[in-house]
Structures are given as C-alpha cells and as structure tokens.
Design an enzyme around this catalytic site. Structure first.
Site, PDB file in Angstrom:
ATOM      1  CD  GLU A   1      -8.296  -3.276   2.647  1.00  0.00           C
ATOM      2  OE1 GLU A   1      -7.051  -2.918   3.050  1.00  0.00           O
ATOM      3  OE2 GLU A   1      -9.284  -2.384   3.160  1.00  0.00           O
TER       4      GLU A   1
ATOM      5  CG  HIS B   1      -7.476   6.521   9.227  1.00  0.00           C
ATOM      6  ND1 HIS B   1      -7.843   5.507   8.017  1.00  0.00           N
ATOM      7  CD2 HIS B   1      -6.081   6.152   9.635  1.00  0.00           C
ATOM      8  CE1 HIS B   1      -6.739   4.692   7.769  1.00  0.00           C
ATOM      9  NE2 HIS B   1      -5.744   5.057   8.667  1.00  0.00           N
TER      10      HIS B   1
ATOM     11  CG  HIS C   1      -6.027   1.183  10.912  1.00  0.00           C
ATOM     12  ND1 HIS C   1      -5.558   0.233  11.920  1.00  0.00           N
ATOM     13  CD2 HIS C   1      -4.597   1.632  10.247  1.00  0.00           C
ATOM     14  CE1 HIS C   1      -4.224   0.099  11.939  1.00  0.00           C
ATOM     15  NE2 HIS C   1      -3.658   0.684  11.004  1.00  0.00           N
TER      16      HIS C   1
ATOM     17  CE  LYS D   1      -4.297  -1.347   2.270  1.00  0.00           C
ATOM     18  NZ  LYS D   1      -5.177  -1.291   3.541  1.00  0.00           N
TER      19      LYS D   1
ATOM     20  NE  ARG E   1      -3.178  -5.030   2.237  1.00  0.00           N
ATOM     21  CZ  ARG E   1      -2.309  -4.802   1.871  1.00  0.00           C
ATOM     22  NH1 ARG E   1      -2.096  -5.131   0.674  1.00  0.00           N
ATOM     23  NH2 ARG E   1      -1.359  -3.843   2.247  1.00  0.00           N
TER      24      ARG E   1
HETATM   25  P1  NAD Z   1       7.238   8.337  10.387  1.00  0.00           P
HETATM   26  O1  NAD Z   1       7.545   7.908   9.090  1.00  0.00           O
HETATM   27  O2  NAD Z   1       6.579   9.543  10.664  1.00  0.00           O
HETATM   28  O3  NAD Z   1       8.479   8.111  11.381  1.00  0.00           O
HETATM   29  C1  NAD Z   1       8.114   8.685  12.589  1.00  0.00           C
HETATM   30  C2  NAD Z   1       9.328   9.480  13.235  1.00  0.00           C
HETATM   31  O4  NAD Z   1      10.504   8.875  13.511  1.00  0.00           O
HETATM   32  C3  NAD Z   1       9.771  10.573  11.774  1.00  0.00           C
HETATM   33  O5  NAD Z   1       9.966  11.800  12.744  1.00  0.00           O
HETATM   34  C4  NAD Z   1      10.943  10.012  11.358  1.00  0.00           C
HETATM   35  O6  NAD Z   1      11.759  11.065  10.828  1.00  0.00           O
HETATM   36  C5  NAD Z   1      11.675   9.351  12.809  1.00  0.00           C
HETATM   37  N1  NAD Z   1      12.602   8.467  12.360  1.00  0.00           N
HETATM   38  C6  NAD Z   1      12.281   7.366  11.472  1.00  0.00           C
HETATM   39  N2  NAD Z   1      13.353   6.331  11.684  1.00  0.00           N
HETATM   40  C7  NAD Z   1      14.059   6.806  12.644  1.00  0.00           C
HETATM   41  C8  NAD Z   1      15.130   6.124  13.229  1.00  0.00           C
HETATM   42  N3  NAD Z   1      15.745   5.046  12.804  1.00  0.00           N
HETATM   43  N4  NAD Z   1      15.822   6.987  14.111  1.00  0.00           N
HETATM   44  C9  NAD Z   1      15.104   8.035  14.729  1.00  0.00           C
HETATM   45  N5  NAD Z   1      14.055   8.801  14.055  1.00  0.00           N
HETATM   46  C10 NAD Z   1      13.506   7.961  12.890  1.00  0.00           C
HETATM   47  O7  NAD Z   1       6.049   7.480  11.092  1.00  0.00           O
HETATM   48  P2  NAD Z   1       5.906   5.824  11.056  1.00  0.00           P
HETATM   49  O8  NAD Z   1       5.303   5.569  12.549  1.00  0.00           O
HETATM   50  O9  NAD Z   1       7.123   5.155  10.743  1.00  0.00           O
HETATM   51  O10 NAD Z   1       4.766   5.650   9.858  1.00  0.00           O
HETATM   52  C11 NAD Z   1       3.515   6.139  10.012  1.00  0.00           C
HETATM   53  C12 NAD Z   1       2.827   6.260   8.624  1.00  0.00           C
HETATM   54  O11 NAD Z   1       2.851   5.058   7.961  1.00  0.00           O
HETATM   55  C13 NAD Z   1       1.523   7.058   8.456  1.00  0.00           C
HETATM   56  O12 NAD Z   1       1.308   7.975   7.342  1.00  0.00           O
HETATM   57  C14 NAD Z   1       0.503   5.693   8.246  1.00  0.00           C
HETATM   58  O13 NAD Z   1      -0.442   6.306   7.396  1.00  0.00           O
HETATM   59  C15 NAD Z   1       1.512   4.753   7.279  1.00  0.00           C
HETATM   60  N6  NAD Z   1       1.211   3.553   7.252  1.00  0.00           N
HETATM   61  C16 NAD Z   1       1.114   2.923   6.142  1.00  0.00           C
HETATM   62  C17 NAD Z   1       0.568   1.567   5.976  1.00  0.00           C
HETATM   63  C18 NAD Z   1       0.929   0.917   4.911  1.00  0.00           C
HETATM   64  O14 NAD Z   1       0.300  -0.073   4.639  1.00  0.00           O
HETATM   65  N7  NAD Z   1       1.178   1.568   3.643  1.00  0.00           N
HETATM   66  C19 NAD Z   1       0.581   0.993   7.286  1.00  0.00           C
HETATM   67  C20 NAD Z   1       0.583   1.643   8.426  1.00  0.00           C
HETATM   68  C21 NAD Z   1       0.815   2.946   8.497  1.00  0.00           C
HETATM   69  N1  GLY Z   2      -1.792  -1.547   6.966  1.00  0.00           N
HETATM   70  C1  GLY Z   2      -3.110  -2.051   6.712  1.00  0.00           C
HETATM   71  C2  GLY Z   2      -2.682  -2.731   5.245  1.00  0.00           C
HETATM   72  O1  GLY Z   2      -1.433  -2.890   4.770  1.00  0.00           O
HETATM   73  O2  GLY Z   2      -3.469  -3.139   4.710  1.00  0.00           O
END
Ligand code: NAD
Ligand code: GLY
Length: 361
Positions: free
Chosen positions: A239, A254, A250, A145, A243
C-alpha cells in the site's frame, strides 16, 4: 471434488492460490499440501469451532500432522494484542518450532489475529487462511494484511504477511447469519464501485439471489472480488499507493466502528454507510453525478445495509478518529473517492468545507 475456481495471487516468492468451491474442507490435501512441517495450530472461535473445527482436524489427522487448537472468544472486541499473546503462549508452551503452520479458521477477526501471530512467532511461520464468512472470503483473507485493534484506532498494530493458501469453502455460507452475509456484500459492492462498473451492473441484476444465499452466484461473486483484489495487491502489495483504493468508505467506516464501540456496528455495515459518505463527497466535488449515489443506495438497501451513519456521531468525533487513519499523512486526511462508477482515487485534494458538509451537521 468440486473446486470451482483456483486463482493465483502473483507475488513472486510469496505467491499463493485461492481455492473457491464447496466441500473444500473435506479435501485433506487441499490444506495439508500447504503445511510446512508436521505440526499445526488451528486458531478459531467459539462460534466457528462447533461448525467446522472437526473437518479441519480430520484433514490434518489424515496426513499425520500433529495439531493443537485455540478457541478464542467471538467478537471484534477480542481482536487485541491479548488474543495474539494467548496464541504465542500456546505455541511456545507446546513447543511449536519454525516449521509449524498456523491455520486461521473463521471470519476476518480470526484471520487478522492469527495472521499477525504467525507473522511474529519466531519471526514468521507458515500461515493458512480458511475464511468462513463472505467478508473474509472476498477481502480479509486475501492480500496479507494482518493485525489487531487499539482502543484509539482500528487495525493500528499489524504486519503485511501473506498466507500460503486461502481455502474459501462456500458451504460455510449455509450457517452464516443473514446480517453477516449482508456485511460481506458491502465489500463485494465496493469492488464494483472502485474497479469494475460491469461487475456493479451484474450485482444490480443478482443482488436478491446473492442475499438469498444462492451458492453458485456467491461463488462467482467471491471469484470476481478476489480477482480484483489480487490484481490490485499484485501491483501494490504494501500500500504505497493504488492499494488504498480498496479502502473506499473505510475511513468514515472505521470512525463509525471506533466511536460506536468495536462490534456494535459490523465492519461491513460501517463500510456501507462510509461508502455513501465517500460518494456524497465525490458528488460535492462534481467528480460523479447523482445517479451513482441513487444506484449505490438502492443496491446497498437491497442488500439490507445501512446507507447513513448512526445518529449521534458528531462531525468533530468523525474528524478526530479519521485523523488517526493510516492514510492520514502529516495531518492530512487522504480519502478514497470516486472519479467515475468503477474508478476510484486516493486523494487529499478535496475541499475541506465539502468534507464538513458531508459529515453529520
Ligand atoms: P467476524 O470475523 O467477526 O465474523 C462475523 C461473525 O460470524 C462472527 O460472530 C463469527 O464467529 C461468525 N462466523 C464466522 N463464520 C461463520 C459461519 N460460517 N457460520 C456462522 N457464523 C460464522 O467478521 P468478518 O466480517 O468476517 O470480518 C471483519 C473483520 O475483518 C474486521 O475486524 C475487519 O477489520 C477485518 N478486515 C480485514 C481486512 C484485511 O485485509 N485484513 C479486510 C477487511 C476486513
Ligand atoms: N481491505 C483493504 C486491503 O486489504 O487493502
């Protein structure tokens, strides 16, 4: 060198490995064997670049892969079409052709943006995920995704686009702030709740060490989480049904993120509070008993996660944003609820009054 686990996501000609272990960024071939041609673009942000960009650049240099890098501003509020356009502009300006590789280096925000850019540049180029947060290692980097937010709704623009490999280096947790580690634990706990009661038990036994940053236990949690996610995605990549169980909490979460403003509540924090709301509704339906709620709240609290939505969001605000959720079909809000600890369902067949009782009064 210490690859602890290699897990295959089995999707026919879109299959790929997930490498889990420490010191993985130091292994040039792990990344470069999955490059398509002789050029690459690393997409990262201003926080991650000083920590890990050099290691990835060195890996590409070691195999003579020409590379550019783009350093985006850090934050969920930059998960926008504007960031995607910045990437596309650079790819075009620097003449990246259809055999280039886009490499996402960072958390879920970077992975989602970079993956979407890779999916649309010249109708799709090679893509590698190097997730550096717990949340991105257990969830967002796996399953394909990709996308960005819209002011009216989270992740409303995007594509399914699988990476060529995922390199989950657990050394990156050593620099991760405690609040971000906790946010990742929310998604780990989610897997126990929706799919695997034994894993939930294991988390109850180990949550203090996980929160304390024990690398071996975190690697084990990444492995089990990715195994569960891979098994679900393999059955329903786009999905059409199953899925959606990965979205426990969420739809509520969200709404919290959208109303509070992107970036104020972390995604994992909003999911944690949202999972308790989903559990609450499942109890109101008499599908699960109160013990699931007590155990979940205790586990989430031990992981330093919120277990209730922030004050000040009204039921109407929840309903308005939930109506834009991607699981909402013909105006019916479908929710992921629990039938048992370790068993989730996706349903619109709940009592609307009970949903209203679950939302803030
Ligand atoms: P993020 O990418 O914002 O990272 C969190 C913070 O940690 C940021 O400030 C980043 O710069 C920092 N950071 C990253 N790696 C680091 C490291 N090793 N050391 C220090 N700092 C670090 O947030 P996240 O929680 O990783 O991801 C959340 C995002 O993922 C949301 O946008 C959410 O919608 C998305 N998401 C997508 C899916 C998908 O299936 N594609 C699933 C779940 C969440
Ligand atoms: N985070 C939900 C999905 O990947 O389907």
């Amino acid at each position: 060198m210490p690859i602890k686990h290699t897990l295959n996501v089995d999707l026919g000609d879109r299959s790929y490995p997930i490498y889990i272990g420490n010191d993985l960024l130091g292994q040039a071939d792990l990344i470069t064997q999955h490059a398509a041609g002789k050029s690459a673009l690393i997409v990262t942000n201003s926080t991650v670049a000083p920590l890990y960009l050099k290691a990835v650049q060195q890996a590409l240099d070691a195999r003579q892969i020409r590379h550019d890098r783009i350093i985006l501003d850090d934050g969920e509020q930059f998960k926008t079409m504007a960031s995607v356009e910045t990437i596309i502009d650079l790819l075009l300006a620097n003449r990246h052709d259809r055999r280039t590789t886009v490499i996402a280096l960072g958390g879920g925000v970077i992975g989602d943006i970079a993956g979407f850019a890779a999916s649309i540049y010249q109708r799709g180029v090679n893509f590698i995920q190097i997730p550096t947060t717990l949340l991105s290692q257990v969830d967002s980097s796996v399953g394909g995704k990709t996308g960005v937010n819209h002011p009216l709704g989270k992740n409303m623009v995007g594509a399914f686009y699988q990476p060529r490999c995922v390199v989950a280096d657990t050394d990156s947790f050593t620099t991760l702030p405690a609040r971000e580690l906790s946010a990742g634990l929310a998604e780990v706990i989610k897997y126990g709740l929706i799919y695997d009661a034994e894993f939930f038990d294991w988390l109850e036994r180990n949550i203090d060490s996980l929160k304390g940053g024990d690398t071996d236990l975190l690697a084990q949690a990444v492995l089990v989480s990715c195994q569960i996610k891979a098994r679900v995605v393999e059955q329903d990549e786009r999905e059409s049904g199953l899925r959606a169980i990965l979205n426990l909490g969420h739809t509520f979460g969200h709404a919290i993120e959208t109303v509070m403003g992107y970036g104020n509540w972390l995604h994992g924090e909003a999911v944690a509070a949202g999972m308790v709301m989903a559990i609450d509704l499942s109890i109101r339906e008499s599908w699960i008993d109160e013990s699931v709620r007590e155990r979940s709240i205790s586990l989430l609290e031990r992981a330093a996660l919120p277990v209730a939505p922030p004050a000040g969001i009204s039921a109407d605000q929840f309903l308005e944003v939930m109506a834009i959720d991607k699981k909402t079909i013909d105006g019916n809000i479908n929710l992921v609820l629990l039938r048992a600890l370790g068993e989730a369902c996706v349903t619109g067949g709940y009592d609307h009054d009970k949903l209203l009782q679950t939302l803030p009064g």
